[in-house]
Design a protein around this motif. Structure first.
Motif, PDB file in Angstrom:
ATOM      1  N   ALA A  37     -10.683  -3.773   7.572  1.00 17.41           N
ATOM      2  CA  ALA A  37      -9.468  -4.536   7.180  1.00 17.41           C
ATOM      3  C   ALA A  37      -9.784  -5.606   6.359  1.00 17.41           C
ATOM      4  O   ALA A  37      -9.065  -6.031   5.403  1.00 17.41           O
ATOM      5  CB  ALA A  37      -8.816  -4.877   8.615  1.00 17.41           C
ATOM      6  N   GLY A  38     -10.929  -6.201   6.759  1.00 19.81           N
ATOM      7  CA  GLY A  38     -11.216  -7.459   6.117  1.00 19.81           C
ATOM      8  C   GLY A  38     -11.775  -7.224   4.825  1.00 19.81           C
ATOM      9  O   GLY A  38     -11.492  -7.759   3.869  1.00 19.81           O
ATOM     10  N   ARG A  62     -12.527  -1.018  12.913  1.00 13.41           N
ATOM     11  CA  ARG A  62     -11.257  -1.383  12.055  1.00 13.41           C
ATOM     12  C   ARG A  62     -11.073  -2.685  11.441  1.00 13.41           C
ATOM     13  O   ARG A  62     -10.880  -3.126  10.494  1.00 13.41           O
ATOM     14  CB  ARG A  62      -9.817  -1.226  13.185  1.00 13.41           C
ATOM     15  CG  ARG A  62      -9.512   0.147  13.225  1.00 13.41           C
ATOM     16  CD  ARG A  62      -8.324   0.308  14.246  1.00 13.41           C
ATOM     17  NE  ARG A  62      -8.850  -0.168  15.402  1.00 13.41           N
ATOM     18  CZ  ARG A  62      -7.891  -1.040  16.208  1.00 13.41           C
ATOM     19  NH1 ARG A  62      -6.902  -1.566  15.714  1.00 13.41           N
ATOM     20  NH2 ARG A  62      -8.241  -1.194  17.410  1.00 13.41           N
ATOM     21  N   ARG A  63     -11.731  -3.607  12.347  1.00 12.93           N
ATOM     22  CA  ARG A  63     -11.729  -5.275  11.747  1.00 12.93           C
ATOM     23  C   ARG A  63     -12.535  -5.281  10.686  1.00 12.93           C
ATOM     24  O   ARG A  63     -12.094  -6.162   9.650  1.00 12.93           O
ATOM     25  CB  ARG A  63     -12.189  -6.108  12.942  1.00 12.93           C
ATOM     26  CG  ARG A  63     -11.774  -7.519  12.989  1.00 12.93           C
ATOM     27  CD  ARG A  63     -12.175  -8.143  14.255  1.00 12.93           C
ATOM     28  NE  ARG A  63     -11.407  -7.815  15.237  1.00 12.93           N
ATOM     29  CZ  ARG A  63     -11.562  -8.260  16.554  1.00 12.93           C
ATOM     30  NH1 ARG A  63     -12.653  -8.915  16.708  1.00 12.93           N
ATOM     31  NH2 ARG A  63     -10.783  -8.162  17.738  1.00 12.93           N
ATOM     32  N   SER A 107      -4.533   2.773   5.783  1.00 18.38           N
ATOM     33  CA  SER A 107      -4.867   2.875   7.319  1.00 18.38           C
ATOM     34  C   SER A 107      -5.169   4.248   7.889  1.00 18.38           C
ATOM     35  O   SER A 107      -5.729   4.083   9.087  1.00 18.38           O
ATOM     36  CB  SER A 107      -3.473   2.500   7.588  1.00 18.38           C
ATOM     37  OG  SER A 107      -2.420   3.072   7.368  1.00 18.38           O
ATOM     38  N   ALA A 112     -10.735  -4.528   2.815  1.00 18.42           N
ATOM     39  CA  ALA A 112      -9.665  -3.896   2.239  1.00 18.42           C
ATOM     40  C   ALA A 112      -8.774  -5.392   1.836  1.00 18.42           C
ATOM     41  O   ALA A 112      -8.293  -5.219   0.615  1.00 18.42           O
ATOM     42  CB  ALA A 112      -8.610  -3.187   3.064  1.00 18.42           C
ATOM     43  N   THR A 113      -8.644  -6.468   2.648  1.00 15.81           N
ATOM     44  CA  THR A 113      -7.890  -7.529   2.087  1.00 15.81           C
ATOM     45  C   THR A 113      -8.733  -7.976   1.037  1.00 15.81           C
ATOM     46  O   THR A 113      -8.201  -8.585  -0.078  1.00 15.81           O
ATOM     47  CB  THR A 113      -7.925  -8.659   3.182  1.00 15.81           C
ATOM     48  OG1 THR A 113      -7.547  -8.008   4.473  1.00 15.81           O
ATOM     49  CG2 THR A 113      -7.161  -9.736   3.111  1.00 15.81           C
ATOM     50  N   ASP A 114     -10.239  -8.473   0.994  1.00 16.25           N
ATOM     51  CA  ASP A 114     -10.846  -8.737   0.135  1.00 16.25           C
ATOM     52  C   ASP A 114     -10.697  -8.040  -1.308  1.00 16.25           C
ATOM     53  O   ASP A 114     -10.667  -8.634  -2.490  1.00 16.25           O
ATOM     54  CB  ASP A 114     -12.455  -8.625   0.416  1.00 16.25           C
ATOM     55  CG  ASP A 114     -12.904  -9.845   1.394  1.00 16.25           C
ATOM     56  OD1 ASP A 114     -12.021 -10.721   1.612  1.00 16.25           O
ATOM     57  OD2 ASP A 114     -13.840  -9.782   1.917  1.00 16.25           O
ATOM     58  N   GLN A 115     -10.786  -6.847  -1.142  1.00 15.57           N
ATOM     59  CA  GLN A 115     -10.352  -5.926  -2.226  1.00 15.57           C
ATOM     60  C   GLN A 115      -9.082  -5.895  -3.010  1.00 15.57           C
ATOM     61  O   GLN A 115      -8.914  -6.497  -3.992  1.00 15.57           O
ATOM     62  CB  GLN A 115     -10.469  -4.318  -2.009  1.00 15.57           C
ATOM     63  CG  GLN A 115     -11.786  -3.954  -1.382  1.00 15.57           C
ATOM     64  CD  GLN A 115     -12.876  -3.648  -2.509  1.00 15.57           C
ATOM     65  OE1 GLN A 115     -12.657  -3.186  -3.707  1.00 15.57           O
ATOM     66  NE2 GLN A 115     -13.863  -4.399  -2.549  1.00 15.57           N
ATOM     67  N   GLU A 116      -7.893  -6.237  -2.261  1.00 16.60           N
ATOM     68  CA  GLU A 116      -6.725  -6.440  -2.808  1.00 16.60           C
ATOM     69  C   GLU A 116      -6.735  -7.760  -3.565  1.00 16.60           C
ATOM     70  O   GLU A 116      -6.255  -7.752  -4.469  1.00 16.60           O
ATOM     71  CB  GLU A 116      -5.677  -6.613  -1.673  1.00 16.60           C
ATOM     72  CG  GLU A 116      -5.036  -5.077  -1.296  1.00 16.60           C
ATOM     73  CD  GLU A 116      -4.403  -5.271   0.241  1.00 16.60           C
ATOM     74  OE1 GLU A 116      -3.991  -6.338   0.374  1.00 16.60           O
ATOM     75  OE2 GLU A 116      -4.504  -4.205   0.885  1.00 16.60           O
ATOM     76  N   ARG A 117      -7.360  -8.910  -2.887  1.00 16.09           N
ATOM     77  CA  ARG A 117      -7.472  -9.847  -3.369  1.00 16.09           C
ATOM     78  C   ARG A 117      -8.192 -10.153  -4.705  1.00 16.09           C
ATOM     79  O   ARG A 117      -7.853 -10.597  -5.813  1.00 16.09           O
ATOM     80  CB  ARG A 117      -8.006 -10.977  -2.356  1.00 16.09           C
ATOM     81  CG  ARG A 117      -7.312 -12.450  -2.432  1.00 16.09           C
ATOM     82  CD  ARG A 117      -8.058 -13.398  -1.406  1.00 16.09           C
ATOM     83  NE  ARG A 117      -7.547 -13.095  -0.336  1.00 16.09           N
ATOM     84  CZ  ARG A 117      -8.336 -13.380   0.744  1.00 16.09           C
ATOM     85  NH1 ARG A 117      -9.554 -13.723   0.907  1.00 16.09           N
ATOM     86  NH2 ARG A 117      -7.781 -13.101   2.208  1.00 16.09           N
TER      87      ARG A 117
END
Ligand SMILES: Cc1cc2nc3c(=O)[nH]c(=O)nc-3n(C[C@H](O)[C@H](O)[C@H](O)COP(=O)(O)OP(=O)(O)OC[C@H]3O[C@@H](n4cnc5c(N)ncnc54)[C@H](O)[C@@H]3O)c2cc1C
Ligand code: FES
Ligand code: FES
Lengths: 191, 291
Positions: B281-282, B277-278, B241, B284-289
């Protein structure tokens, strides 16, 4: 036809550039000597008197002037007539074959997809181009494909229905049922 | 409305096109999709002596992926063809996110990516995408070919570094060295409108950390904005963040929007901040997944 700008009162210089074009319009080859600055929309309307192609905004925004060029929808106010040289152009006048309407035209009639009719030729050709590429579009796909065409009257609902109607008809399904399905879904969404 | 008089030629060979321009001694113009140039001619903002139409030049309508993953996009590849390209959809998320919001579907059947980059509209979308991806343009002229990075190609509003009578023949997105991620967000008042504000981001990851970053902005400056410092702030991060916030702050700082009918300068800067940011964030979420 030598120049489509004969009505312009400016004195004409001696070296007016003129190009010969041969354009297949609605299946017929049409030949003319035109100034390169002549827009395809004006070639069709003034030159060939095919006034079904409307010019609304003249600024590439409204899509009323949409025609198919080599199967692709283009805004004829933003294509030069000389650029259509050797190409195939379809206007609204070329949609029906004989007395048989194109399914998109039938759909527009059946679903009352027009009020003043100004946007209709462009809408129908954009819809025809969509259905040629995607015979089974979703509502969203229809709305997306028609998003370059503005209608000031209908609120688009009936236009979407008309295109779904035509798509079903083209696929050999019952068009009325396809529209009922869409209407039922809309009602559900509004409750 | 119709344009003033001009001559017109539609050559069948590239060298002939360059020659025609050369003969016109600076007064000729290349006509590609015509979706920016023809409106300008109609408004008589441009009055070339001759239009050299490149639409009939053979072999320029390609969208190719090389074996190393580089993209080569020919000068006659239309927005609509990029939109329908499976390779773009699969491999190039920044371009894939941008193309459906470039103009409207009918304009997209004529307009070209290369033409859009050449046109260098401060509110155009493709220059931002290409800058975020470290893309370049290949120019062809009497002295042969040269390649120019898009960040150096666009020099100002409606200005590029092509040296007359050069013609841009290709745009290239270089081969990625890591895992590709990216996005594009644009605020428009209605379909087909130019950006109120827009952000393009292209990233590459190695072992979960950012190994290349590009951020460029449209609609918020006198020319496409290359937000280099914002991109730099993401390097070696895993989009935590802090890094994301820092990039968004720097991107908003890099923008210099003007208040107009599309919104106030503050509002547009705020949009840039939110979009950066948006998008991140998208990603980052894909990377985590994926991890
Ligand atoms: C209603 C409407 C909405 C639009 N909305 C958007 C939008 O939201 N986002 C966006 O990015 N764009 C938008 N555009 C512009 C559109 O994307 C154009 O297609 C693009 O800007 C120019 O590409 P073109 O191929 O049409 O170029 P043209 O109009 O043919 O040319 C534009 C300029 O670039 C030069 N040029 C073109 N190709 C070359 C070349 N190969 N070598 C050298 N010079 C060249 C020309 O000489 C001219 O000066 C919109 C256009 C319209 C009409
Ligand atoms: S008249 Fe051509 S788009 Fe409106
Ligand atoms: S029916 Fe009137 S503009 Fe569409």
């Amino acid at each position: 036809m030598t120049s489509l700008f004969e009505e312009i009162s400016d004195p004409t210089p001696d070296d007016v550039p003129v190009n010969r074009v041969a354009i297949t319009v609605n299946g017929q080859k049409r030949t003319a000597d035109v100034e390169p600055r002549l827009l395809l929309a004006h070639f069709l309307r003034q030159g060939l008197k095919l006034t079904g192609t409307h010019t609304g905004c003249d600024t590439t925004n409204c899509g009323a002037c949409t025609v198919l060029m080599d199967g692709k929808p283009v805004k004829s106010c933003t294509v030069l007539a000389v650029q259509a040289e050797g190409r195939e152009v379809v206007t609204v006048e070329g949609m029906a074959s004989g007395s048989e309407l194109d399914s998109v035209q039938e759909g527009f009639k059946d679903e009352h997809a027009l009020q003043c009719g100004f946007c209709t030729p462009g809408m129908m050709l954009a819809a025809r181009a969509l259905l040629n590429e995607n015979p089974d579009p979703t509502e969203d796909e229809v709305r997306f494909a028609l998003s370059g065409n503005l209608c000031r009257c209908t609120g688009y609902q009936n236009i979407v229905k008309a295109v779904l109607w035509a798509a079903a008809k083209d696929r050999g399904e019952d068009p009325t049922q396809a529209v009922e399905k869409y209407t039922a879904k809309q009602k559900g969404a509004n409750q | 409305m119709f344009p003033g008089r001009f001559h017109y030629a539609s050559p069948r060979a590239l060298d002939e096109a360059v020659e025609l321009l050369q003969k016109a001694e600076g007064e000729g113009k290349v006509l590609a999709g015509g979706q920016s140039l023809i409106p300008l001619l109609k408004l008589r903002f441009a009055s070339p002596s001759i239009l050299v139409d490149i639409n009939n030049l053979p072999g320029l309508d390609y969208i190719k992926v090389e074996s190393d993953g580089a993209f080569r996009i020919g000068a006659l590849a239309r927005h609509g063809e990029i939109e329908r390209s499976d390779d773009i959809a699969r491999l190039q998320p920044t371009a894939a996110a941008a193309v459906p919001v470039v103009a409207d579907p009918i304009v997209r059947s004529r307009g070209t990516l290369v033409g859009s980059v050449c046109h260098a509209d401060p509110q155009g979308d493709w220059a931002a995408v290409m800058i975020a991806l470290d893309g370049s343009v290949t120019a062809y002229g009497p002295e042969g070919k040269r390649s120019i990075m898009v960040k150096d190609f666009v020099t100002g509003p409606f200005q590029n570094v092509l040296s007359y009578p050069e013609i841009a023949i290709e745009a290239t997105i270089p081969a990625p060295k890591g895992d590709v991620a990216g996005g594009f967000l644009k605020l428009e008042r209605r379909v087909g409108d130019f950006a109120t504000a827009g952000a393009a981001i292209g990233l590459e990851f190695n072992a979960g950390r950012v190994s290349r970053a590009g951020i460029a902005l449209t609609g918020v400056g006198g020319a496409t904005v290359n937000a280099e410092a914002a991109a730099e702030a993401l390097m070696n991060s895993s989009l935590g963040s802090d890094a994301v916030m820092r990039a968004a702050d720097l991107a908003a700082e890099a923008s210099s929007p003007k208040s107009d009918h599309r919104g106030s300068a503050d509002y547009k800067r705020h949009i840039v901040h939110t979009f950066v940011r948006r998008i991140l964030a998208g990603i980052a979420t894909d990377q985590e997944r994926a991890a």
